[in-house]
Design a protein around this motif. Structure first.
Motif, PDB file in Angstrom:
ATOM      1  N   UNK A   1       0.682  -1.155  -0.005  1.00 40.16           N
ATOM      2  CA  UNK A   1      -0.165  -0.041   0.162  1.00 40.16           C
ATOM      3  C   UNK A   1       0.863   1.406  -0.107  1.00 40.16           C
ATOM      4  N   UNK A   2       1.970   1.491   0.844  1.00 40.04           N
ATOM      5  CA  UNK A   2       2.748   2.337   0.958  1.00 40.04           C
ATOM      6  C   UNK A   2       3.547   2.663  -0.348  1.00 40.04           C
ATOM      7  N   UNK A   3       3.987   1.603  -1.021  1.00 43.94           N
ATOM      8  CA  UNK A   3       4.728   1.487  -2.230  1.00 43.94           C
ATOM      9  C   UNK A   3       3.606   2.047  -3.512  1.00 43.94           C
ATOM     10  N   UNK A   4       2.717   1.564  -3.214  1.00 46.72           N
ATOM     11  CA  UNK A   4       1.483   2.216  -4.369  1.00 46.72           C
ATOM     12  C   UNK A   4       1.387   3.638  -4.383  1.00 46.72           C
ATOM     13  N   UNK A   5       1.255   4.099  -3.081  1.00 48.52           N
ATOM     14  CA  UNK A   5       0.841   5.542  -2.680  1.00 48.52           C
ATOM     15  C   UNK A   5       2.027   6.527  -3.121  1.00 48.52           C
ATOM     16  N   UNK A   6       3.327   5.901  -2.736  1.00 47.99           N
ATOM     17  CA  UNK A   6       4.641   6.742  -3.279  1.00 47.99           C
ATOM     18  C   UNK A   6       4.612   6.721  -4.793  1.00 47.99           C
ATOM     19  N   UNK A   7       4.493   5.702  -5.735  1.00 48.76           N
ATOM     20  CA  UNK A   7       4.607   5.602  -6.607  1.00 48.76           C
ATOM     21  C   UNK A   7       3.650   6.653  -7.700  1.00 48.76           C
ATOM     22  N   UNK A   8       2.066   6.592  -6.935  1.00 47.02           N
ATOM     23  CA  UNK A   8       1.019   7.442  -7.568  1.00 47.02           C
ATOM     24  C   UNK A   8       1.454   8.889  -7.183  1.00 47.02           C
ATOM     25  N   UNK A   9       1.918   9.178  -6.091  1.00 45.52           N
ATOM     26  CA  UNK A   9       2.166  10.470  -5.566  1.00 45.52           C
ATOM     27  C   UNK A   9       2.996  11.238  -6.525  1.00 45.52           C
ATOM     28  N   UNK A  10       4.282  10.619  -6.906  1.00 48.18           N
ATOM     29  CA  UNK A  10       5.357  11.208  -7.590  1.00 48.18           C
ATOM     30  C   UNK A  10       5.093  10.863  -8.960  1.00 48.18           C
ATOM     31  N   UNK A  11       4.024  10.447  -9.447  1.00 42.59           N
ATOM     32  CA  UNK A  11       3.596  10.012 -10.770  1.00 42.59           C
ATOM     33  C   UNK A  11       4.956   9.561 -11.630  1.00 42.59           C
ATOM     34  N   UNK A  12       5.526   8.527 -10.905  1.00 42.65           N
ATOM     35  CA  UNK A  12       6.589   7.555 -11.188  1.00 42.65           C
ATOM     36  C   UNK A  12       6.055   6.895 -12.838  1.00 42.65           C
ATOM     37  N   UNK A  13       7.069   6.809 -13.833  1.00 49.31           N
ATOM     38  CA  UNK A  13       6.578   6.256 -14.948  1.00 49.31           C
ATOM     39  C   UNK A  13       7.557   5.137 -15.247  1.00 49.31           C
ATOM     40  N   UNK A  14       8.453   4.949 -14.101  1.00 51.40           N
ATOM     41  CA  UNK A  14       9.439   3.650 -14.526  1.00 51.40           C
ATOM     42  C   UNK A  14      10.031   3.269 -12.935  1.00 51.40           C
ATOM     43  N   UNK A  15      10.016   1.962 -12.956  1.00 56.46           N
ATOM     44  CA  UNK A  15      10.874   1.712 -11.457  1.00 56.46           C
ATOM     45  C   UNK A  15      12.104   0.866 -12.199  1.00 56.46           C
ATOM     46  N   UNK A  16      13.204   1.352 -11.624  1.00 54.62           N
ATOM     47  CA  UNK A  16      14.624   0.684 -11.891  1.00 54.62           C
ATOM     48  C   UNK A  16      15.048  -0.005 -10.586  1.00 54.62           C
ATOM     49  N   UNK A  17      15.236  -1.154 -10.877  1.00 51.64           N
ATOM     50  CA  UNK A  17      15.641  -2.045  -9.624  1.00 51.64           C
ATOM     51  C   UNK A  17      16.695  -3.058 -10.448  1.00 51.64           C
ATOM     52  N   UNK A  18      17.386  -3.578  -9.159  1.00 55.56           N
ATOM     53  CA  UNK A  18      18.498  -4.813  -9.520  1.00 55.56           C
ATOM     54  C   UNK A  18      17.586  -5.974  -8.899  1.00 55.56           C
ATOM     55  N   UNK A  19      17.900  -6.987  -9.965  1.00 59.98           N
ATOM     56  CA  UNK A  19      17.625  -8.214  -9.503  1.00 59.98           C
ATOM     57  C   UNK A  19      17.964  -8.972  -8.242  1.00 59.98           C
ATOM     58  N   UNK A  20      17.556  -8.394  -7.149  1.00 63.00           N
ATOM     59  CA  UNK A  20      18.353  -8.978  -5.812  1.00 63.00           C
ATOM     60  C   UNK A  20      17.409 -10.177  -5.260  1.00 63.00           C
ATOM     61  N   UNK A  21      16.395 -10.160  -5.790  1.00 60.34           N
ATOM     62  CA  UNK A  21      15.431 -11.361  -4.974  1.00 60.34           C
ATOM     63  C   UNK A  21      15.201 -11.237  -3.705  1.00 60.34           C
ATOM     64  N   UNK A  22      14.439 -12.108  -3.068  1.00 61.26           N
ATOM     65  CA  UNK A  22      14.150 -12.012  -1.516  1.00 61.26           C
ATOM     66  C   UNK A  22      12.821 -10.998  -1.236  1.00 61.26           C
TER      67      UNK A  22
END
Length: 416
Positions: A346-367
């Motif tokens: 829920x908090x991650x969805x709120x952050x992405x919507x509030x900042x109008x994120x159009x792409x997430x950049x992540x490393x495939x860390x797993x876990x």
């Protein structure tokens, strides 16, 4: 920490290790520990099971002594002395009763080398017989020493379990900084093992695991190898982050130099799920090029050092989340969020919507720590630029869970 003993300093203790009767998994913890950490292994050719010899480090000098004169055996001991090796002499059966033991110990006394006897653990009911029968010049004497066969258990009964070894392996070094490392340290401390967790010191307020903690630079392969020798380390467990390739390389080189068993704990990578839109790239430099060309409001979760690759972008507006402030140049426009997982969907969805994120950049860390971030992106239909993991190091024992790491320890040192 104390400095490692230079080669040739002091007398080399020679351990006369009994390796039977019984299969290799009935070796005492002390016997197994000495074999897995030896620099030179002398053994009676044809009388020692291959499974026992396989416990020797890959770097150890392994010499068969059948048909070799006592003078030549002592020559091997002197050579080990010059190299600073720990020496084990493997004898079938009880070393105190082996006919060669008296002759060897007298020669060691004459040389001024210290020695000790390490008896084997007798076979127990339900255990398989030893695959190798030690030779004995007096069959009657050998028969008198042989253990009586144990009666087979009734079909409804379970075999009597083998007794738990009372000895413990020596010090175990865990290269940490991950949840897996913390759980492994907790498990081993609970079992009464001597555990030291090494943290690189790059996090200002790290979460400290149970047991002894060593914070700071290990000093490269040479420094770590010296520490392993000086602290009589039985095994190294590399449970660092999947992208901490520099630390893993240092551990591999140091363990190989000293002959210390090394295990890599590497959690499984994430795999795309239904609804995911992944753009897979080889490294953060490729991720930065992709973002500059296609997106304007990226969210970076690539660690504090990974953010530097995006510093040349003067058009995008970045949300950068790290556990610690990043070092080096950053993009022209950014908002820095210092936080550490695990995160909620829920908090991650709120952050992405509030900042109008159009792409997430992540490393495939797993876990599980940042899995919620991927789920939030999936639900919001935000594409993910996923940085693939570096290639695995060949020739290194690797497991994917703390439970598998515990089993690896039991196979090497026995249960507690």
């Amino acid at each position: 920490m104390t400095p490692a003993r230079p080669p040739g300093a002091g007398n080399v203790t020679v351990h006369l290790v009994g390796v039977g009767p019984g299969p290799v998994d009935l070796l005492t913890v002390r016997a197994t520990r000495l074999i897995t950490r030896c620099g030179t292994c002398l053994h009676e050719s044809g009388a020692i099971a291959p499974e026992v010899l396989a416990l020797c480090p890959a770097t150890a000098r392994v010499v068969g002594t059948s048909g070799v004169s006592p003078a030549e055996v002592m020559g091997e001991v002197r050579g080990a002395h010059a190299r600073g090796d720990r020496v084990v002499l493997l004898l079938p059966g009880d070393p105190s009763q082996h006919p060669a033991a008296d002759e060897v110990t007298r020669a060691l006394d004459a040389e001024g080398s210290s020695w000790d006897l390490v008896p084997g653990l007798p076979a127990t009911p339900g255990a398989d017989p030893a695959p190798v029968t030690p030779p004995d010049p007096d069959p009657a004497s050998a028969a008198s020493r042989a253990p009586a066969p144990a009666p087979a258990p009734a079909p409804t009964e379970r075999p009597t379990p083998a007794p738990m070894p009372s000895a413990a392996p020596g010090r175990i070094l865990v290269l940490g900084g991950t949840g897996e490392a913390d759980r492994l340290a907790d498990l081993m401390v609970t079992a009464g093992l001597d555990v030291v967790t090494s943290l690189a010191g790059k996090v200002a307020r790290p979460r400290l695991p149970r047991g002894e903690v060593w914070i700071g630079d290990v000093g490269g392969p040479e420094g770590l190898a010296s520490w392993l020798r000086a602290n009589d380390v039985s095994a190294v467990i590399d449970a660092t982050h999947p992208f901490a390739t520099d630390v893993s390389d240092v551990a591999r080189r140091a363990a190989r130099e000293v002959g210390t068993p090394l295990l890599r704990v590497l959690r499984p990578p994430w795999e795309p799920r239904d609804g995911d839109e992944w753009i897979r790239v080889a490294d953060t430099a490729a991720a930065a090029r992709c973002v500059r060309e296609r997106f304007r409001r990226p969210m970076l979760t690539v660690g504090r050092r990974g953010a530097v690759a995006f510093s040349g972008d003067t058009r995008g507006s970045y949300l950068i989340r790290c556990a610690e402030p990043p070092t080096g140049p950053l993009p022209h426009r950014y908002l820095l969020m210092l936080d550490r997982g695990p995160f909620g969907v829920d908090s991650e969805r709120t952050i992405m919507a509030r900042h109008r994120i159009d792409v997430l950049v992540a490393r495939n860390s797993g876990g599980e720590s940042t899995a919620a971030t991927l789920q939030a992106a999936r639900e919001l239909r935000i594409p993910v630029v996923m940085v693939d993991r570096p290639g695995a190091t060949p020739g290194t024992d690797t497991v994917t869970s703390v439970d598998d790491a515990a089993l690896w320890l039991v196979r090497r040192f026995g249960s507690r």
